[in-house]
Motif scaffolding. Structure first.
Motif, PDB file in Angstrom:
ATOM      1  N   LEU A   1      -5.117   7.613 -15.768  1.00 31.64           N
ATOM      2  CA  LEU A   1      -5.444   6.557 -14.808  1.00 31.64           C
ATOM      3  C   LEU A   1      -6.501   7.081 -13.846  1.00 31.64           C
ATOM      4  CD1 LEU A   1      -1.737   5.517 -14.200  1.00 31.64           C
ATOM      5  CD2 LEU A   1      -3.384   4.351 -15.682  1.00 31.64           C
ATOM      6  N   SER A   2      -7.719   7.036 -14.263  1.00 26.45           N
ATOM      7  CA  SER A   2      -8.814   7.652 -13.512  1.00 26.45           C
ATOM      8  C   SER A   2      -9.104   6.944 -12.194  1.00 26.45           C
ATOM      9  CB  SER A   2     -10.091   7.678 -14.368  1.00 26.45           C
ATOM     10  OG  SER A   2     -10.449   6.368 -14.773  1.00 26.45           O
ATOM     11  N   GLU A   3      -8.600   5.715 -12.035  1.00 31.21           N
ATOM     12  CA  GLU A   3      -8.901   4.962 -10.813  1.00 31.21           C
ATOM     13  C   GLU A   3      -8.052   5.394  -9.629  1.00 31.21           C
ATOM     14  OE1 GLU A   3      -6.109   2.148 -13.203  1.00 31.21           O
ATOM     15  OE2 GLU A   3      -7.413   3.881 -13.528  1.00 31.21           O
ATOM     16  N   ILE A   4      -7.061   6.252  -9.867  1.00 29.51           N
ATOM     17  CA  ILE A   4      -6.195   6.690  -8.781  1.00 29.51           C
ATOM     18  C   ILE A   4      -6.891   7.769  -7.959  1.00 29.51           C
ATOM     19  CG2 ILE A   4      -4.010   7.803  -8.198  1.00 29.51           C
ATOM     20  CD1 ILE A   4      -3.636   5.012  -9.275  1.00 29.51           C
ATOM     21  N   PRO A   5      -7.082   7.563  -6.643  1.00 27.90           N
ATOM     22  CA  PRO A   5      -7.700   8.601  -5.801  1.00 27.90           C
ATOM     23  C   PRO A   5      -6.716   9.744  -5.577  1.00 27.90           C
ATOM     24  CG  PRO A   5      -7.021   6.731  -4.455  1.00 27.90           C
ATOM     25  CD  PRO A   5      -6.762   6.338  -5.885  1.00 27.90           C
TER      26      PRO A   5
ATOM     27  N   ARG B   1       0.840  -1.196   0.000  1.00 26.30           N
ATOM     28  CA  ARG B   1       0.000   0.000   0.000  1.00 26.30           C
ATOM     29  C   ARG B   1       0.875   1.245   0.000  1.00 26.30           C
ATOM     30  NH1 ARG B   1      -1.737  -0.111   4.889  1.00 26.30           N
ATOM     31  NH2 ARG B   1      -3.422   1.391   4.629  1.00 26.30           N
ATOM     32  N   VAL B   2       0.509   2.207  -0.869  1.00 22.09           N
ATOM     33  CA  VAL B   2       1.369   3.370  -1.100  1.00 22.09           C
ATOM     34  C   VAL B   2       0.598   4.670  -0.876  1.00 22.09           C
ATOM     35  CG1 VAL B   2       2.941   4.477  -2.741  1.00 22.09           C
ATOM     36  CG2 VAL B   2       2.491   2.018  -2.919  1.00 22.09           C
ATOM     37  N   LEU B   3       1.252   5.619  -0.201  1.00 24.53           N
ATOM     38  CA  LEU B   3       0.771   6.996  -0.109  1.00 24.53           C
ATOM     39  C   LEU B   3       1.783   7.868  -0.844  1.00 24.53           C
ATOM     40  CD1 LEU B   3      -0.518   7.841   3.503  1.00 24.53           C
ATOM     41  CD2 LEU B   3      -1.726   8.197   1.354  1.00 24.53           C
ATOM     42  N   ILE B   4       1.281   8.809  -1.675  1.00 25.86           N
ATOM     43  CA  ILE B   4       2.169   9.655  -2.476  1.00 25.86           C
ATOM     44  C   ILE B   4       1.900  11.116  -2.150  1.00 25.86           C
ATOM     45  CG2 ILE B   4       2.929  10.256  -4.810  1.00 25.86           C
ATOM     46  CD1 ILE B   4       1.772   7.567  -5.749  1.00 25.86           C
ATOM     47  N   PHE B   5       2.975  11.854  -1.849  1.00 27.07           N
ATOM     48  CA  PHE B   5       2.897  13.293  -1.588  1.00 27.07           C
ATOM     49  C   PHE B   5       3.855  13.992  -2.554  1.00 27.07           C
ATOM     50  CE2 PHE B   5       2.154  10.961   2.328  1.00 27.07           C
ATOM     51  CZ  PHE B   5       0.984  11.530   2.818  1.00 27.07           C
ATOM     52  N   THR B   6       3.326  14.892  -3.394  1.00 29.04           N
ATOM     53  CA  THR B   6       4.199  15.456  -4.422  1.00 29.04           C
ATOM     54  C   THR B   6       3.697  16.792  -4.955  1.00 29.04           C
ATOM     55  OG1 THR B   6       5.185  15.020  -6.599  1.00 29.04           O
ATOM     56  CG2 THR B   6       2.988  14.150  -6.205  1.00 29.04           C
ATOM     57  N   TYR B   7       4.652  17.571  -5.485  1.00 26.45           N
ATOM     58  CA  TYR B   7       4.332  18.796  -6.211  1.00 26.45           C
ATOM     59  C   TYR B   7       4.103  18.511  -7.697  1.00 26.45           C
ATOM     60  CZ  TYR B   7       5.951  21.432  -2.131  1.00 26.45           C
ATOM     61  OH  TYR B   7       6.087  21.960  -0.868  1.00 26.45           O
ATOM     62  N   LEU B   8       4.560  17.377  -8.163  1.00 29.51           N
ATOM     63  CA  LEU B   8       4.431  17.042  -9.581  1.00 29.51           C
ATOM     64  C   LEU B   8       2.968  16.903  -9.967  1.00 29.51           C
ATOM     65  CD1 LEU B   8       7.250  14.357  -9.971  1.00 29.51           C
ATOM     66  CD2 LEU B   8       7.297  16.713 -10.777  1.00 29.51           C
TER      67      LEU B   8
ATOM     68  N   GLU C   1      -3.125   4.242  -2.006  1.00 31.28           N
ATOM     69  CA  GLU C   1      -4.154   4.650  -1.054  1.00 31.28           C
ATOM     70  C   GLU C   1      -4.665   6.055  -1.383  1.00 31.28           C
ATOM     71  OE1 GLU C   1      -5.393   2.642   1.528  1.00 31.28           O
ATOM     72  OE2 GLU C   1      -4.285   1.205   0.292  1.00 31.28           O
ATOM     73  N   LYS C   2      -3.734   6.951  -1.702  1.00 32.12           N
ATOM     74  CA  LYS C   2      -4.117   8.305  -2.096  1.00 32.12           C
ATOM     75  C   LYS C   2      -2.915   9.013  -2.701  1.00 32.12           C
ATOM     76  CE  LYS C   2      -5.341  11.420   1.012  1.00 32.12           C
ATOM     77  NZ  LYS C   2      -6.159  12.226   1.978  1.00 32.12           N
ATOM     78  N   LEU C   3      -3.195   9.842  -3.711  1.00 31.61           N
ATOM     79  CA  LEU C   3      -2.188  10.713  -4.314  1.00 31.61           C
ATOM     80  C   LEU C   3      -2.469  12.128  -3.824  1.00 31.61           C
ATOM     81  CD1 LEU C   3       0.009  11.547  -6.330  1.00 31.61           C
ATOM     82  CD2 LEU C   3      -1.711  11.461  -8.134  1.00 31.61           C
ATOM     83  N   CYS C   4      -1.548  12.689  -3.044  1.00 31.02           N
ATOM     84  CA  CYS C   4      -1.736  14.002  -2.426  1.00 31.02           C
ATOM     85  C   CYS C   4      -0.881  15.024  -3.167  1.00 31.02           C
ATOM     86  CB  CYS C   4      -1.341  13.953  -0.956  1.00 31.02           C
ATOM     87  SG  CYS C   4      -2.221  12.672  -0.010  1.00 31.02           S
TER      88      CYS C   4
ATOM     89  N   VAL D   1       5.779   5.243   1.638  1.00 33.28           N
ATOM     90  CA  VAL D   1       5.442   6.657   1.433  1.00 33.28           C
ATOM     91  C   VAL D   1       6.401   7.217   0.388  1.00 33.28           C
ATOM     92  CG1 VAL D   1       5.469   8.969   2.453  1.00 33.28           C
ATOM     93  CG2 VAL D   1       4.492   7.050   3.729  1.00 33.28           C
ATOM     94  N   LEU D   2       5.847   7.808  -0.660  1.00 32.04           N
ATOM     95  CA  LEU D   2       6.649   8.446  -1.701  1.00 32.04           C
ATOM     96  C   LEU D   2       6.436   9.952  -1.625  1.00 32.04           C
ATOM     97  CD1 LEU D   2       5.841   6.085  -4.732  1.00 32.04           C
ATOM     98  CD2 LEU D   2       7.824   5.996  -3.204  1.00 32.04           C
ATOM     99  N   SER D   3       7.521  10.712  -1.660  1.00 32.91           N
ATOM    100  CA  SER D   3       7.414  12.168  -1.607  1.00 32.91           C
ATOM    101  C   SER D   3       8.625  12.786  -2.292  1.00 32.91           C
ATOM    102  CB  SER D   3       7.302  12.661  -0.157  1.00 32.91           C
ATOM    103  OG  SER D   3       8.449  12.290   0.576  1.00 32.91           O
TER     104      SER D   3
END
Length: 204
Positions: free
Chosen positions: A119-123, A77-84, A102-105, A145-147
């Protein structure tokens, strides 16, 4: 190229001054963009058959590398936090590996872009506030966690990795990062020697 202000300005100058022609697609990052870019080059030079062979070779290499990584990363399970704002090169690899976003922030960015993805399925949550990050990580407890940068405070039991603000060009960019995630996931969070502390505890 049209999604980058600096590149777009340079393109307009070269078109107006020297009547140069440009591809509509920017330099590719990830498998799908690379395939589209190769096809555009092939169409411009009449090399469609060669492009088809090249794409087939690239796809086969991509699939082989996926198979070596999937046993380690599938189901993570992955959480992504990014400016991109454009992350399909990363997201397509994550999904192909069988990992779960889990969520793209997406933080506010000074770069004049709008989030877009095939990829419309990505929250995704746009205009995400960084002040919520630690709370959301604690609540979600993802495997990874990716950031864009490593936080000063990292929660034990969760792997962290960096997503570059300027990703390297090429079809294998996502896989190159995934290989690092796989290696890190096999490293124990607490080094084995630390368990020896009980041998030196004060006897009661």
């Amino acid at each position: 190229m049209e999604r980058d202000d600096t590149a777009c300005t340079l393109r307009r100058f070269l078109e107006d001054r020297f009547s140069l022609q440009f591809l509509s697609a920017p330099p590719p990052v990830g498998l799908k963009q690379t395939e589209d870019w190769i096809n555009q080059i092939a169409l411009a030079y009449g090399r469609e058959k060669r492009a088809k062979r090249l794409i087939s070779e690239i796809s086969a290499s991509y699939s082989r590398r996926l198979e070596t990584l999937r046993p380690v990363l599938k189901g993570k399970r992955v959480l992504i936090f990014t400016y991109l704002q454009e992350l399909d090169w990363l997201l397509e690899t994550i999904l192909d590996l069988g990992m779960n976003v889990e969520k793209l922030c997406l933080y506010n960015s000074c770069i004049k872009q709008a989030f877009s993805s095939r990829l419309s399925e990505i929250p995704a949550e746009i205009n995400y506030s960084a002040s919520r990050r630690d709370h959301d990580i604690e609540e979600c407890r993802p495997d990874l966690v990716l950031s864009n940068y490593l936080p000063s405070r990292m929660i034990q039991g969760i792997n962290y990795a960096v997503v570059p603000l300027c990703p390297r060009l090429g079809w294998s960019t996502g896989l190159d990062h995934a290989e690092l995630w796989a290696r890190n996931s096999l490293i124990p969070f607490v080094e084995g020697w630390r368990h020896d502390q009980k041998l030196f505890s004060t006897l009661s």
